[in-house]
Scaffold this active site. Structure first.
Site, PDB file in Angstrom:
ATOM      1  N   ARG A 122      -9.268  16.673 -15.152  1.00 48.44           N
ATOM      2  CA  ARG A 122      -8.586  15.688 -14.278  1.00 48.44           C
ATOM      3  C   ARG A 122      -8.274  16.258 -12.884  1.00 48.44           C
ATOM      4  NH1 ARG A 122      -5.570  13.975 -18.993  1.00 48.44           N
ATOM      5  NH2 ARG A 122      -6.701  12.228 -19.882  1.00 48.44           N
ATOM      6  N   LYS A 144     -14.587  13.649   0.946  1.00 46.53           N
ATOM      7  CA  LYS A 144     -15.492  12.695   0.298  1.00 46.53           C
ATOM      8  C   LYS A 144     -16.421  13.485  -0.615  1.00 46.53           C
ATOM      9  CE  LYS A 144     -15.815   8.789   3.443  1.00 46.53           C
ATOM     10  NZ  LYS A 144     -16.697   8.012   4.335  1.00 46.53           N
ATOM     11  N   GLU A 186     -25.216  14.973  13.417  1.00 47.08           N
ATOM     12  CA  GLU A 186     -23.807  14.703  13.098  1.00 47.08           C
ATOM     13  C   GLU A 186     -22.885  15.250  14.199  1.00 47.08           C
ATOM     14  OE1 GLU A 186     -22.684  12.857  10.684  1.00 47.08           O
ATOM     15  OE2 GLU A 186     -24.062  12.944   8.981  1.00 47.08           O
ATOM     16  N   LYS A 228     -13.078  15.493  13.370  1.00 49.01           N
ATOM     17  CA  LYS A 228     -13.041  14.966  12.001  1.00 49.01           C
ATOM     18  C   LYS A 228     -11.660  15.144  11.384  1.00 49.01           C
ATOM     19  CE  LYS A 228     -15.264  14.082   7.823  1.00 49.01           C
ATOM     20  NZ  LYS A 228     -16.497  14.021   7.082  1.00 49.01           N
ATOM     21  N   ASN A 246     -19.021   6.717  10.321  1.00 48.67           N
ATOM     22  CA  ASN A 246     -20.269   6.192   9.774  1.00 48.67           C
ATOM     23  C   ASN A 246     -21.176   5.610  10.853  1.00 48.67           C
ATOM     24  OD1 ASN A 246     -19.417   6.807   7.142  1.00 48.67           O
ATOM     25  ND2 ASN A 246     -18.238   4.908   7.052  1.00 48.67           N
ATOM     26  N   HIS A 249     -24.854   5.185  10.293  1.00 49.06           N
ATOM     27  CA  HIS A 249     -25.135   5.470   8.880  1.00 49.06           C
ATOM     28  C   HIS A 249     -25.688   4.280   8.100  1.00 49.06           C
ATOM     29  CE1 HIS A 249     -23.245   9.266   9.683  1.00 49.06           C
ATOM     30  NE2 HIS A 249     -23.361   9.654   8.435  1.00 49.06           N
ATOM     31  N   HIS A 253     -28.862   5.038   6.039  1.00 48.32           N
ATOM     32  CA  HIS A 253     -28.971   4.941   4.580  1.00 48.32           C
ATOM     33  C   HIS A 253     -30.147   4.050   4.173  1.00 48.32           C
ATOM     34  CE1 HIS A 253     -24.495   6.234   4.018  1.00 48.32           C
ATOM     35  NE2 HIS A 253     -25.300   7.247   4.247  1.00 48.32           N
ATOM     36  N   HIS A 267     -31.131  13.623   6.238  1.00 44.11           N
ATOM     37  CA  HIS A 267     -29.979  12.755   6.508  1.00 44.11           C
ATOM     38  C   HIS A 267     -29.575  12.780   7.991  1.00 44.11           C
ATOM     39  CE1 HIS A 267     -26.242  10.595   6.016  1.00 44.11           C
ATOM     40  NE2 HIS A 267     -25.597  11.608   6.573  1.00 44.11           N
TER      41      HIS A 267
HETATM   42  N1  GLY Z   1     -19.136  11.503   6.616  1.00 43.84           N
HETATM   43  C1  GLY Z   1     -18.233  10.455   6.865  1.00 43.84           C
HETATM   44  C2  GLY Z   1     -16.847  10.725   6.390  1.00 43.84           C
HETATM   45  O1  GLY Z   1     -16.571  11.800   5.920  1.00 43.84           O
HETATM   46  O2  GLY Z   1     -16.006   9.854   6.446  1.00 43.84           O
END
Ligand code: GLY
Length: 370
Positions: A122, A144, A186, A228, A246, A249, A253, A267
């Site tokens: 968990r 993520k 990126e 970020k 995104n 993206h 995708h 990517h």
């Molecule tokens: N790669 C997009 C994010 O981490 O939100």
């Protein structure tokens, strides 16, 4: 010199450490997190061949025992079979709730191992040691995690923040030029979405950075991670602002699905092409000037990365099929695609109010110029 950035998330806050030689001192960096001197590292064949020994020595220097699992390299690893293999290996290694799992590799390893850590007993803590530019500036930060489903990329996963990110800039020296440039997609994205000043800095410094200038590389990673970290701190679970990350993206995708997630399109290359398409759509909608997509394409061209659909080898499906693939995106709500559009370089925003015919015409023009 090692720089430290902080992702502020209350009791789940963590540091991003950026500098040269961090692999060799990984033990000292991670030791404060450990309750016993043992770590389980998951990596891939390519990274293991180049760097696992250095990492092991880095742990040994701090008296930390390292066990490791080496997975096949490539996007196909990011799926149920290698995921269950990883979870079962971690259980077989008797990784406990208080232990730390280490994701040592690019985006595929970081996403898969982070997800394994999210569900193991968990949830156990994990550390990201990203080895690709893409992972250092994007996927290792922000929590993520996940794997791909036959229906699409990253459709199975969880938010699970790492406890530490160690970005060793020296490791970037072993990337192929193509992998480095894919990660650059990126990097430049951060400029395009929210920081014109950074975009201009990249226009000036991008070529030297790609040629290997370590100071410039460290600066690009630092500015990307700072952007970020700031966004993730304000919107961890993508209720709003995080969706800006995104940019490009949804197109990307769809193109990745159309090329079978193969090395016809990496990517980060898809992100670069997708950003150019997003600015083209924005321009045709009258949101930004016509010069903006041209300027973006000129910079990507100068860097030598993929820019146009014409840069993707082999056949691509028709416009309607690409649009249908875009509809598989996670950013679809109630059947409507949420787009990241821009009012200019550095001024991206989220909207579902995009005329589908404009998207269609941009894609069909892009396909017909192949
Ligand atoms: N790669 C997009 C994010 O981490 O939100």
């Amino acid at each position: 010199m090692v720089e430290t950035l902080r992702v502020e998330l209350g009791d789940r806050s963590y540091d991003i450490r950026i500098g040269q030689g961090l692999l060799g001192r990984a033990g000292a960096e991670i030791a404060p997190l450990l309750v016993r001197p043992r770590v389980a590292v998951v990596t891939d064949e390519n990274v293991a061949a180049l760097h696992l020994e250095t990492l092991q020595a880095g742990f040994a220097a701090a008296g930390i025992e390292m066990v490791s699992l080496v997975l096949p390299a490539g996007e196909a690893t990011k799926a149920w079979p290698e995921f269950s293999r990883t979870v079962e290996w971690l259980l077989a290694q008797k990784v406990e709730r208080g232990d730390v799992v280490v994701a040592f590799g690019g985006g595929v390893i970081g996403d898969l191992v982070g997800f394994a850590a999210a569900v193991l007993r968990r949830g156990v803590r994990f550390v990201q040691i990203p080895t690709s530019l893409l992972a250092q500036v994007d996927s290792s930060v922000g929590g993520k995690t996940g794997i791909n489903a036959p229906q699409g990329k990253n459709l199975i996963g969880a938010f699970h923040q790492p406890s530490l990110v160690l970005a060793d800039i020296a490791v970037l020296g072993t990337l192929t030029a193509r992998d480095f440039l894919a990660g650059y997609g990126e990097v430049v994205k951060y400029g395009m979405l929210g920081d014109l000043d950074f975009f201009e800095w990249l226009e000036v410094n991008g070529t030297a950075l790609a040629a290997g200038d370590m100071t410039l590389r460290a600066e690009a990673v630092r500015r990307s991670c700072q952007a970020k970290a700031d966004i993730v701190s304000r919107d961890e679970t993508e209720q709003g602002e995080r969706a800006l990350l995104n940019l490009g993206h949804t197109f990307c995708h769809a193109l990745e699905a159309a090329t079978g997630y193969s090395d016809r399109l990496l990517h980060g290359e898809g992100v670069a092409i997708g950003c150019a398409l997003a600015f083209e759509v924005s321009s045709r909608l009258g949101l930004c000037s016509q010069e903006d997509p041209s300027r973006i394409r000129a910079h990507l061209r100068a860097m030598g990365t993929k820019v146009d659909l014409a840069d993707i080898a082999g056949d691509l499906p028709d416009t309607d099929t690409l649009i249908a693939l875009m509809g598989q995106d996670k950013k679809v709500t109630d059947g409507t695609i949420n787009y990241i559009m821009a009012r200019g370089i550095g001024q991206a925003f989220v909207t579902s109010d995009v005329d589908a015919n404009v998207v269609k015409s941009v894609l069909s023009d892009a396909l017909s110029s192949r």
